[in-house]
Design a protein around this motif. Structure first.
Motif, PDB file in Angstrom:
ATOM      1  N   GLU A 211      20.916   6.358   5.274  1.00 12.49           N
ATOM      2  CA  GLU A 211      19.970   7.320   5.835  1.00 12.49           C
ATOM      3  C   GLU A 211      18.954   7.735   4.759  1.00 12.49           C
ATOM      4  OE1 GLU A 211      19.827  11.715   8.007  1.00 12.49           O
ATOM      5  OE2 GLU A 211      21.745  10.888   7.308  1.00 12.49           O
ATOM      6  N   GLY A 212      17.683   7.692   5.121  1.00 12.84           N
ATOM      7  CA  GLY A 212      16.616   8.051   4.191  1.00 12.84           C
ATOM      8  C   GLY A 212      16.021   6.871   3.452  1.00 12.84           C
TER       9      GLY A 212
ATOM     10  N   TYR B 221      15.211 -14.919   5.716  1.00 12.63           N
ATOM     11  CA  TYR B 221      14.670 -13.564   5.651  1.00 12.63           C
ATOM     12  C   TYR B 221      15.079 -12.912   4.332  1.00 12.63           C
ATOM     13  CZ  TYR B 221      14.003 -13.709  10.789  1.00 12.63           C
ATOM     14  OH  TYR B 221      13.646 -14.018  12.066  1.00 12.63           O
ATOM     15  N   ILE B 222      14.285 -11.930   3.922  1.00 13.38           N
ATOM     16  CA  ILE B 222      14.587 -11.138   2.737  1.00 13.38           C
ATOM     17  C   ILE B 222      14.416  -9.674   3.097  1.00 13.38           C
ATOM     18  CG2 ILE B 222      14.063 -10.707   0.307  1.00 13.38           C
ATOM     19  CD1 ILE B 222      12.485 -13.720   1.878  1.00 13.38           C
ATOM     20  N   ASP B 223      15.439  -8.852   2.820  1.00 12.33           N
ATOM     21  CA  ASP B 223      15.325  -7.414   3.005  1.00 12.33           C
ATOM     22  C   ASP B 223      15.015  -6.758   1.663  1.00 12.33           C
ATOM     23  OD1 ASP B 223      15.823  -7.501   5.687  1.00 12.33           O
ATOM     24  OD2 ASP B 223      17.875  -6.752   5.581  1.00 12.33           O
ATOM     25  N   VAL B 224      13.979  -5.935   1.648  1.00 14.48           N
ATOM     26  CA  VAL B 224      13.629  -5.155   0.467  1.00 14.48           C
ATOM     27  C   VAL B 224      13.912  -3.699   0.829  1.00 14.48           C
ATOM     28  CG1 VAL B 224      11.860  -4.621  -1.235  1.00 14.48           C
ATOM     29  CG2 VAL B 224      11.843  -6.844  -0.077  1.00 14.48           C
ATOM     30  N   ILE B 225      14.871  -3.095   0.153  1.00 15.08           N
ATOM     31  CA  ILE B 225      15.363  -1.767   0.504  1.00 15.08           C
ATOM     32  C   ILE B 225      14.867  -0.767  -0.535  1.00 15.08           C
ATOM     33  CG2 ILE B 225      17.424  -0.382   0.907  1.00 15.08           C
ATOM     34  CD1 ILE B 225      18.834  -3.084   1.611  1.00 15.08           C
ATOM     35  N   PHE B 226      14.097   0.198  -0.068  1.00 14.99           N
ATOM     36  CA  PHE B 226      13.507   1.203  -0.947  1.00 14.99           C
ATOM     37  C   PHE B 226      14.291   2.506  -0.839  1.00 14.99           C
ATOM     38  CE2 PHE B 226      10.118  -1.793  -0.246  1.00 14.99           C
ATOM     39  CZ  PHE B 226       9.405  -1.817  -1.435  1.00 14.99           C
ATOM     40  N   ALA B 227      14.801   2.984  -1.974  1.00 18.08           N
ATOM     41  CA  ALA B 227      15.428   4.298  -2.013  1.00 18.08           C
ATOM     42  C   ALA B 227      14.348   5.366  -1.824  1.00 18.08           C
ATOM     43  CB  ALA B 227      16.157   4.495  -3.336  1.00 18.08           C
ATOM     44  N   PRO B 228      14.734   6.566  -1.425  1.00 12.87           N
ATOM     45  CA  PRO B 228      13.722   7.597  -1.142  1.00 12.87           C
ATOM     46  C   PRO B 228      12.728   7.823  -2.278  1.00 12.87           C
ATOM     47  CG  PRO B 228      15.857   8.303  -0.316  1.00 12.87           C
ATOM     48  CD  PRO B 228      16.098   7.022  -1.067  1.00 12.87           C
ATOM     49  N   GLN B 229      13.195   7.780  -3.516  1.00 14.41           N
ATOM     50  CA  GLN B 229      12.308   8.078  -4.641  1.00 14.41           C
ATOM     51  C   GLN B 229      11.295   6.972  -4.924  1.00 14.41           C
ATOM     52  OE1 GLN B 229      15.561   7.491  -4.855  1.00 14.41           O
ATOM     53  NE2 GLN B 229      16.070   6.166  -6.593  1.00 14.41           N
ATOM     54  N   SER B 230      11.446   5.809  -4.289  1.00 14.00           N
ATOM     55  CA  SER B 230      10.567   4.671  -4.571  1.00 14.00           C
ATOM     56  C   SER B 230       9.677   4.284  -3.401  1.00 14.00           C
ATOM     57  CB  SER B 230      11.410   3.454  -4.983  1.00 14.00           C
ATOM     58  OG  SER B 230      12.126   3.718  -6.162  1.00 14.00           O
ATOM     59  N   GLN B 231       9.682   5.046  -2.330  1.00 15.17           N
ATOM     60  CA  GLN B 231       8.962   4.632  -1.130  1.00 15.17           C
ATOM     61  C   GLN B 231       7.448   4.736  -1.265  1.00 15.17           C
ATOM     62  OE1 GLN B 231      11.006   6.772   2.026  1.00 15.17           O
ATOM     63  NE2 GLN B 231      12.946   5.770   1.469  1.00 15.17           N
ATOM     64  N   GLY B 232       6.978   5.429  -2.275  1.00 18.25           N
ATOM     65  CA  GLY B 232       5.544   5.439  -2.546  1.00 18.25           C
ATOM     66  C   GLY B 232       5.003   4.085  -2.980  1.00 18.25           C
ATOM     67  N   LEU B 233       5.901   3.182  -3.382  1.00 20.68           N
ATOM     68  CA  LEU B 233       5.491   1.831  -3.793  1.00 20.68           C
ATOM     69  C   LEU B 233       5.171   0.925  -2.612  1.00 20.68           C
ATOM     70  CD1 LEU B 233       8.274   1.102  -6.452  1.00 20.68           C
ATOM     71  CD2 LEU B 233       5.892   1.678  -6.952  1.00 20.68           C
ATOM     72  N   ILE B 234       5.600   1.300  -1.422  1.00 18.12           N
ATOM     73  CA  ILE B 234       5.560   0.370  -0.295  1.00 18.12           C
ATOM     74  C   ILE B 234       4.153  -0.126   0.037  1.00 18.12           C
ATOM     75  CG2 ILE B 234       6.037   0.117   2.172  1.00 18.12           C
ATOM     76  CD1 ILE B 234       8.516   1.863   1.751  1.00 18.12           C
ATOM     77  N   PRO B 235       3.110   0.727   0.121  1.00 22.41           N
ATOM     78  CA  PRO B 235       1.773   0.184   0.458  1.00 22.41           C
ATOM     79  C   PRO B 235       1.281  -0.861  -0.536  1.00 22.41           C
ATOM     80  CG  PRO B 235       1.821   2.554   0.784  1.00 22.41           C
ATOM     81  CD  PRO B 235       3.104   2.214   0.084  1.00 22.41           C
TER      82      PRO B 235
END
Length: 213
Positions: free
Chosen positions: A150-151, A165-179
């Motif tokens: 969750e989160g 397929y490849i899953d890239v899993i972002f922890a809450p503190q790193s989600q600013g990297l997504i764009p």
């Protein structure tokens, strides 16, 4: 466009992520001639864990100077799937992986089927971003991990040749990297394949987490 289907699919994903994240500490579960060489060259601090002794020796020869360490797992065969592993053995596998757990900027999971889900579960809370390979294979990948995520945000990357397929899993503190990751991902995919990847983004909540076992 001419699509090159011979490229390792994780390579463009890792390149894109590293260019954006610039991780200081990287851990790999399941060594490979492509990924281990790349991560050894690009990460300031890198360790690879491998469960197959013969493959570990081969990687040591092919990638001189790499920090690769044995991670024996208590299973009759490494080439089995999680659902084939008895519950007590599952607990021992998680305990084996837990002995090497540490905080890392990036974790790459591409080991044998029987250990992938357990590496992810053990490392939840210890990584900023985790890349999991071959996630389209139901027998390799137990989506029940989402119940513990969750989160987190899961970005599923589907290369132009649709496999793997490849899953890239972002922890809450790193989600600013997504764009920035998304933009770099498509640039790298175009370079490798001559076409763009499909991407599915899932923000994991209690209500939408998979309940698959």
């Amino acid at each position: 466009m001419q699509i090159n289907t011979l490229r390792p699919s994780h390579r463009f994903v890792l390149r894109a992520l590293i260019s954006v994240q610039k991780p200081a500490r990287v851990i790999e579960f399941g060594a490979g001639l492509n990924s281990t060489q790349m991560l050894h060259e690009l990460a300031p601090s890198f360790t690879s864990y491998e469960s197959d002794p013969e493959w570990l020796d081969k990687i040591k020869t092919e990638v001189p100077g790499v920090d690769i360490r044995p991670l024996p797992l208590d299973v009759a065969s490494y080439r089995i799937y999680p659902y084939q592993v008895p519950p007590e053995t599952q607990r021992r596998i998680q305990a084996d992986i837990a002995r090497v757990v540490e905080d890392a900027d990036l974790v790459f999971i591409d080991g044998f089927a029987c250990m992938r889900i357990y590496a992810l579960l053990v490392f939840l809370g210890h990584f900023n971003v985790c890349v999991c390979h071959n996630t389209e294979k139901a027998l390799y990948w137990c989506r029940k991990a989402e119940k513990h995520m969750e989160g987190y945000v899961k970005v599923t990357v589907i290369p132009p040749n649709k496999h793997p397929y490849i899953d890239v899993i972002f922890a809450p503190q790193s989600q600013g990297l997504i764009p920035d990751f998304m933009a770099a991902l498509q640039r790298e995919c175009l370079d490798d394949y001559g076409d763009y990847a499909d991407v599915v983004v899932k923000s994991i909540t209690k209500s939408n987490a998979s309940d698959e076992e």
